[in-house]
Scaffold this motif. Sequence first.
Motif, PDB file in Angstrom:
ATOM      1  N   SER A 139     -87.540  47.629 103.446  1.00  0.00           N
ATOM      2  CA  SER A 139     -87.634  49.128 102.980  1.00  0.00           C
ATOM      3  C   SER A 139     -87.124  49.896 103.983  1.00  0.00           C
ATOM      4  O   SER A 139     -86.457  51.125 103.763  1.00  0.00           O
ATOM      5  CB  SER A 139     -88.934  49.430 102.350  1.00  0.00           C
ATOM      6  N   ALA A 140     -87.611  49.803 105.277  1.00  0.00           N
ATOM      7  CA  ALA A 140     -87.228  50.886 106.295  1.00  0.00           C
ATOM      8  C   ALA A 140     -85.621  50.503 106.425  1.00  0.00           C
ATOM      9  O   ALA A 140     -84.991  51.645 106.915  1.00  0.00           O
ATOM     10  CB  ALA A 140     -87.807  50.476 107.620  1.00  0.00           C
ATOM     11  N   VAL A 141     -84.911  49.435 106.455  1.00  0.00           N
ATOM     12  CA  VAL A 141     -83.504  49.233 106.837  1.00  0.00           C
ATOM     13  C   VAL A 141     -82.805  50.030 105.464  1.00  0.00           C
ATOM     14  O   VAL A 141     -81.936  50.441 105.720  1.00  0.00           O
ATOM     15  CB  VAL A 141     -83.307  47.688 106.574  1.00  0.00           C
ATOM     16  N   VAL A 142     -83.241  49.991 104.333  1.00  0.00           N
ATOM     17  CA  VAL A 142     -82.627  50.753 103.122  1.00  0.00           C
ATOM     18  C   VAL A 142     -82.589  52.251 103.523  1.00  0.00           C
ATOM     19  O   VAL A 142     -81.705  52.758 103.309  1.00  0.00           O
ATOM     20  CB  VAL A 142     -83.484  50.457 101.856  1.00  0.00           C
ATOM     21  N   LEU A 143     -83.832  52.473 103.917  1.00  0.00           N
ATOM     22  CA  LEU A 143     -83.995  53.998 104.348  1.00  0.00           C
ATOM     23  C   LEU A 143     -82.942  54.342 105.428  1.00  0.00           C
ATOM     24  O   LEU A 143     -82.080  55.177 105.294  1.00  0.00           O
ATOM     25  CB  LEU A 143     -85.417  54.463 104.906  1.00  0.00           C
ATOM     26  N   GLY A 144     -82.925  53.563 106.399  1.00  0.00           N
ATOM     27  CA  GLY A 144     -81.661  53.743 107.475  1.00  0.00           C
ATOM     28  C   GLY A 144     -80.352  53.692 107.025  1.00  0.00           C
ATOM     29  O   GLY A 144     -79.483  54.325 107.345  1.00  0.00           O
ATOM     30  N   GLY A 145     -79.982  52.774 105.824  1.00  0.00           N
ATOM     31  CA  GLY A 145     -78.931  52.849 104.987  1.00  0.00           C
ATOM     32  C   GLY A 145     -78.554  54.036 104.426  1.00  0.00           C
ATOM     33  O   GLY A 145     -77.302  54.613 104.419  1.00  0.00           O
ATOM     34  N   ILE A 146     -79.436  54.881 103.851  1.00  0.00           N
ATOM     35  CA  ILE A 146     -79.256  56.049 103.292  1.00  0.00           C
ATOM     36  C   ILE A 146     -78.808  57.162 104.057  1.00  0.00           C
ATOM     37  O   ILE A 146     -78.184  57.834 104.085  1.00  0.00           O
ATOM     38  CB  ILE A 146     -80.686  56.232 102.285  1.00  0.00           C
ATOM     39  N   VAL A 147     -79.755  57.097 105.441  1.00  0.00           N
ATOM     40  CA  VAL A 147     -79.447  58.264 106.268  1.00  0.00           C
ATOM     41  C   VAL A 147     -78.122  57.879 106.914  1.00  0.00           C
ATOM     42  O   VAL A 147     -77.124  58.866 107.139  1.00  0.00           O
ATOM     43  CB  VAL A 147     -80.501  57.997 107.440  1.00  0.00           C
ATOM     44  N   LEU A 148     -77.519  56.745 107.124  1.00  0.00           N
ATOM     45  CA  LEU A 148     -76.192  56.259 107.640  1.00  0.00           C
ATOM     46  C   LEU A 148     -75.154  56.620 106.678  1.00  0.00           C
ATOM     47  O   LEU A 148     -74.190  57.413 107.192  1.00  0.00           O
ATOM     48  CB  LEU A 148     -76.221  54.824 107.842  1.00  0.00           C
ATOM     49  N   GLU A 149     -75.226  56.484 105.520  1.00  0.00           N
ATOM     50  CA  GLU A 149     -74.331  56.686 104.410  1.00  0.00           C
ATOM     51  C   GLU A 149     -74.149  58.160 104.286  1.00  0.00           C
ATOM     52  O   GLU A 149     -73.022  58.773 104.436  1.00  0.00           O
ATOM     53  CB  GLU A 149     -74.352  55.962 102.987  1.00  0.00           C
ATOM     54  N   THR A 150     -75.163  58.719 104.155  1.00  0.00           N
ATOM     55  CA  THR A 150     -74.986  60.570 104.043  1.00  0.00           C
ATOM     56  C   THR A 150     -74.446  61.105 105.277  1.00  0.00           C
ATOM     57  O   THR A 150     -73.734  61.920 105.184  1.00  0.00           O
ATOM     58  CB  THR A 150     -76.446  60.848 103.915  1.00  0.00           C
ATOM     59  N   THR A 151     -74.920  60.689 106.488  1.00  0.00           N
ATOM     60  CA  THR A 151     -74.358  61.076 107.639  1.00  0.00           C
ATOM     61  C   THR A 151     -72.680  60.943 107.795  1.00  0.00           C
ATOM     62  O   THR A 151     -72.132  61.963 108.074  1.00  0.00           O
ATOM     63  CB  THR A 151     -74.887  60.545 108.814  1.00  0.00           C
ATOM     64  N   VAL A 152     -72.269  59.670 107.485  1.00  0.00           N
ATOM     65  CA  VAL A 152     -71.010  59.265 107.629  1.00  0.00           C
ATOM     66  C   VAL A 152     -69.909  60.144 106.541  1.00  0.00           C
ATOM     67  O   VAL A 152     -69.053  61.020 106.674  1.00  0.00           O
ATOM     68  CB  VAL A 152     -70.687  57.735 107.489  1.00  0.00           C
ATOM     69  N   ILE A 153     -70.588  60.305 105.210  1.00  0.00           N
ATOM     70  CA  ILE A 153     -69.713  60.882 104.252  1.00  0.00           C
ATOM     71  C   ILE A 153     -69.574  62.102 104.271  1.00  0.00           C
ATOM     72  O   ILE A 153     -68.735  62.914 104.350  1.00  0.00           O
ATOM     73  CB  ILE A 153     -70.359  60.590 102.765  1.00  0.00           C
ATOM     74  N   VAL A 154     -71.097  63.009 104.716  1.00  0.00           N
ATOM     75  CA  VAL A 154     -70.951  64.342 104.847  1.00  0.00           C
ATOM     76  C   VAL A 154     -70.242  64.976 106.329  1.00  0.00           C
ATOM     77  O   VAL A 154     -69.778  65.911 106.283  1.00  0.00           O
ATOM     78  CB  VAL A 154     -72.620  64.863 104.714  1.00  0.00           C
ATOM     79  N   GLY A 155     -70.446  64.001 107.130  1.00  0.00           N
ATOM     80  CA  GLY A 155     -69.846  64.211 108.417  1.00  0.00           C
ATOM     81  C   GLY A 155     -68.521  64.346 108.532  1.00  0.00           C
ATOM     82  O   GLY A 155     -67.654  65.397 108.997  1.00  0.00           O
ATOM     83  N   PHE A 156     -67.618  63.195 108.128  1.00  0.00           N
ATOM     84  CA  PHE A 156     -66.403  63.442 108.361  1.00  0.00           C
ATOM     85  C   PHE A 156     -65.443  62.598 107.057  1.00  0.00           C
ATOM     86  O   PHE A 156     -64.401  62.797 106.742  1.00  0.00           O
ATOM     87  CB  PHE A 156     -65.902  62.626 109.479  1.00  0.00           C
ATOM     88  N   ALA A 157     -66.323  61.674 106.299  1.00  0.00           N
ATOM     89  CA  ALA A 157     -65.297  60.806 105.392  1.00  0.00           C
ATOM     90  C   ALA A 157     -65.737  61.459 103.907  1.00  0.00           C
ATOM     91  O   ALA A 157     -66.194  60.727 103.104  1.00  0.00           O
ATOM     92  CB  ALA A 157     -66.054  59.117 105.442  1.00  0.00           C
ATOM     93  N   HIS A 158     -64.920  62.418 103.800  1.00  0.00           N
ATOM     94  CA  HIS A 158     -65.126  63.022 102.419  1.00  0.00           C
ATOM     95  C   HIS A 158     -63.858  63.770 102.181  1.00  0.00           C
ATOM     96  O   HIS A 158     -63.810  64.368 101.136  1.00  0.00           O
ATOM     97  CB  HIS A 158     -66.272  64.053 102.317  1.00  0.00           C
ATOM     98  N   GLY A 159     -62.789  63.382 102.692  1.00  0.00           N
ATOM     99  CA  GLY A 159     -61.398  64.059 102.661  1.00  0.00           C
ATOM    100  C   GLY A 159     -60.744  63.782 101.323  1.00  0.00           C
ATOM    101  O   GLY A 159     -59.838  64.487 100.616  1.00  0.00           O
ATOM    102  N   SER A 160     -60.951  62.419 100.789  1.00  0.00           N
ATOM    103  CA  SER A 160     -60.340  62.037  99.646  1.00  0.00           C
ATOM    104  C   SER A 160     -61.673  60.939  98.915  1.00  0.00           C
ATOM    105  O   SER A 160     -62.493  60.541  99.357  1.00  0.00           O
ATOM    106  CB  SER A 160     -59.092  61.404  99.995  1.00  0.00           C
ATOM    107  N   ALA A 161     -61.215  60.656  97.454  1.00  0.00           N
ATOM    108  CA  ALA A 161     -61.953  59.685  96.928  1.00  0.00           C
ATOM    109  C   ALA A 161     -61.940  58.260  97.774  1.00  0.00           C
ATOM    110  O   ALA A 161     -63.065  57.320  97.833  1.00  0.00           O
ATOM    111  CB  ALA A 161     -61.728  59.609  95.647  1.00  0.00           C
ATOM    112  N   ALA A 162     -60.855  57.819  98.287  1.00  0.00           N
ATOM    113  CA  ALA A 162     -60.829  56.528  98.773  1.00  0.00           C
ATOM    114  C   ALA A 162     -61.500  56.593 100.013  1.00  0.00           C
ATOM    115  O   ALA A 162     -62.084  55.542 100.663  1.00  0.00           O
ATOM    116  CB  ALA A 162     -59.122  56.354  99.165  1.00  0.00           C
TER     117      ALA A 162
END
Length: 538
Positions: free
Chosen positions: A461-484
Amino acid sequence: MLRRAKNERARNERAGDGARRGSGRTASAGLVVAVGTGLGNVLAYGFNLVLSRGLGPGGYAELGTLLSVFLIGTVPGLAVQAINARRLAVVAEASPAARAALVRGLRRRGLAVGGAVAAVFVALAPAIAALLPSVTVGGVAWTGVSLAANTVFASYLGIAQGTSRFMTMTVLYLAAQGARLTIGVVAASAQVSPTTVMAAQTAGWAFAAVAGRWLLRDVVEAGAGAGAGAGTGTGAGAGAEAGTGTGARAEASMAAAAGGARSTSAAVPESASAAAAAAAAVPTSASASASVAVPASASAWQDADPRTATHHGYVSEVLRATGGLGGILLLTVLDTLLASRYLVDGDLGRYNTGALLARAAFFAPSFVALLAYPRLARPTERRRALLTALALTGGIGVLGVAIAGAGGDPLIRVAFGAKYATPGGFDLGADGWVFASVGALLALVNLALLDGVARRSHAVSAVVLGGIVLETTVIVGFAHGSAAAIVTAAAACSLVTATVSVAVCLTARAAVEAVAATAAAEVEDEDAQAVGAVAQST
């Protein structure tokens, strides 16, 4: 002495026969629920499929986001189902009157939780619409109303689980998803708005909830034969649900495990409450499983006020289970929700449609976790069951990714319509395999979570929480320029989360064996003390 030995041997043979019959009934029930859940998943997927084809990329842009919000909102319903199932399973030997009173109280609680969910969503509708520009306030509000009906329906699923009525539970799930599919076909043909679709699906969940109340009506009729451990069933399924003695206790244990686990399996089919329906599949938090108060004996339930037992700690259990279940469901739709902030119109519609490939890959191997859970809960069988389940889940995932990759635009055209495969904008055909990989990887995370439930561990469960934080940080931070870019980031983060989750499960072997060894030592010590006491008395 010879006569006593023969009598003892006869008793042992009868006990063995009873245990085998109980195991057979448990296996049969698991098979029925597995097949029913698989068919229900197909119906749930069909609901999305007909709407994505009928509304097109533009119309499905808002609806896909609302359905993702709906999926997250089903978590309280999953919690209600789990708690209802466990509270009934642990009183399998209580008097019919006590169990009937408990069921009546659980029905009221389920209705109250459903009303609270609707109220929260209606109140937060303006804020959610502001956070997700692709949806409207009315659409979010109707999503909340639909979730209220879904929560009440989940409450009846839990009652069916806790009373070992697996056939009834399967029929209810199929009825719910069948009603939704019918509504989806009509809505797609009429080209209605996403808000109207969410309002219309409320009728589907309400129909299933009413059917649940009717099919389980005899449970609340004390003295009508719906006693402890006897699944009298209704209609054609009565014979399949009957169980007494060892078989009933085995099925009650199965239902109790299911209450500590849903769905995930539900997971969780599109309603998410279905996956749990299967004999112990959809994962919930270990704390929710452990927090249910188990009476010291069945007679305690016969003497105590069942209404007090129903009320005691119910809200706190719902809140704890909601927190544990929310993680994996949020992770399955997180990229879709984030995409709604950065994509518009056709690109968003194509992305939401691609998310259906991810969900298909996520739910396709759910039956593996469903069938593996009882063995995962037994330390002596866990290692082999875990390796087998990981291999099957991974193999199904690889097959799904390969099909999506090889199919390309022709597969998208056949599945979702020519509008999604036409040139211009996001090329869903080229990136379909990436969506499938997200779902396949999260299916491994789901299995790891289930193993954690069996071990009473919060590590995954803690790993899943970390995955949520990681994905949010990556997409919001820089990986949102396109759908791909968004789906690629989601796949990369899912790979990290799945790798760590599986590693945690595989390295937990020593801890599990240590617990088993300690338990065995305690049993041997108790036996030695008993032998010594007998010797001293003689």
